[in-house]
Design a protein around this motif. Sequence first.
Motif: not given
Lengths: 152, 152
Positions: B112-114, B5, B116-118, B120-121
């Motif tokens: 919440x995989x890597x 979010x 997803x972190x990418x 999000x950015x």
Amino acid sequence: MADIIHRVGINAPVGKVFEALSTVKGLSGWWTVNTSGSSKEGDSIFFQFLSAEGTEIGSMVMTVAALVADQKVVWKCTSGPEEWIGTDLTFNLHREGDCTIVIFGHRNWKEPVEFMAHCSMKWAIFMLSLKALVETGTGRPSPHDIKIDNWN
Amino acid sequence: MADIIHRVGINAPVGKVFEALSTVKGLSGWWTVNTSGSSKEGDSIFFQFLSAEGTEIGSMVMTVAALVADQKVVWKCTSGPEEWIGTDLTFNLHREGDCTIVIFGHRNWKEPVEFMAHCSMKWAIFMLSLKALVETGTGRPSPHDIKIDNWN
């Protein structure tokens, strides 16, 4: 519980990225210029955010819960905005090719509130600032950070 | 399940923000220049991402699940990266003072995989692009988007 996670790649040796995450000088170069305290494991770091006019818009205390050279930094938020207290902040580092990858997490929010959505955007802005600091020598720590909404 | 979010404030009337989120022309101005299809409720929009050299780095199909003028846009991802299929994308709008607030959500990731972190950015980068498009007339849609790591 709700989590913020971001991934960023920095074109620099892992040691330089770790330095920016594990020293008061480094942190003051990308998160907020008003950083003080001690960044050793078990100690506390104090962060204060001021408006362009110099009034405080926020402050927090992070206790350094873990510090593994060139691998990870873990903080526990022990004081600050109510929603932040008890949350965990982690910076995990690894190498891929010429790049140092940072996996950032701000985890264990009680609820995915609107303030968390604001902080997610701001953390992305500060990850860009971290990347700029390490790659170019100049970050955009608060109060020079990019403003993204009516809150900051 | 895991969610991304973000909250962003745009100094423009809500109708202008809604237009950028609910028309193929608007979407092509901040997310990817290669946007086609129909953005009406029940229809599908096709998004393609190319590298600077013109090779495809990703594509997805979004079915428009809800469209409420000046209030919200909801998509369901029906084709694209494996981790995206079945996820929900929402843009909720409200006014605060002179500002239109966008609460963006990319929800219901299985893990919440890597990646997803990418994402999000990257979503934060594209929220800045949306803000720039509406406020200045010029966004930074792919392939002109800011690159944040070795994946994109």
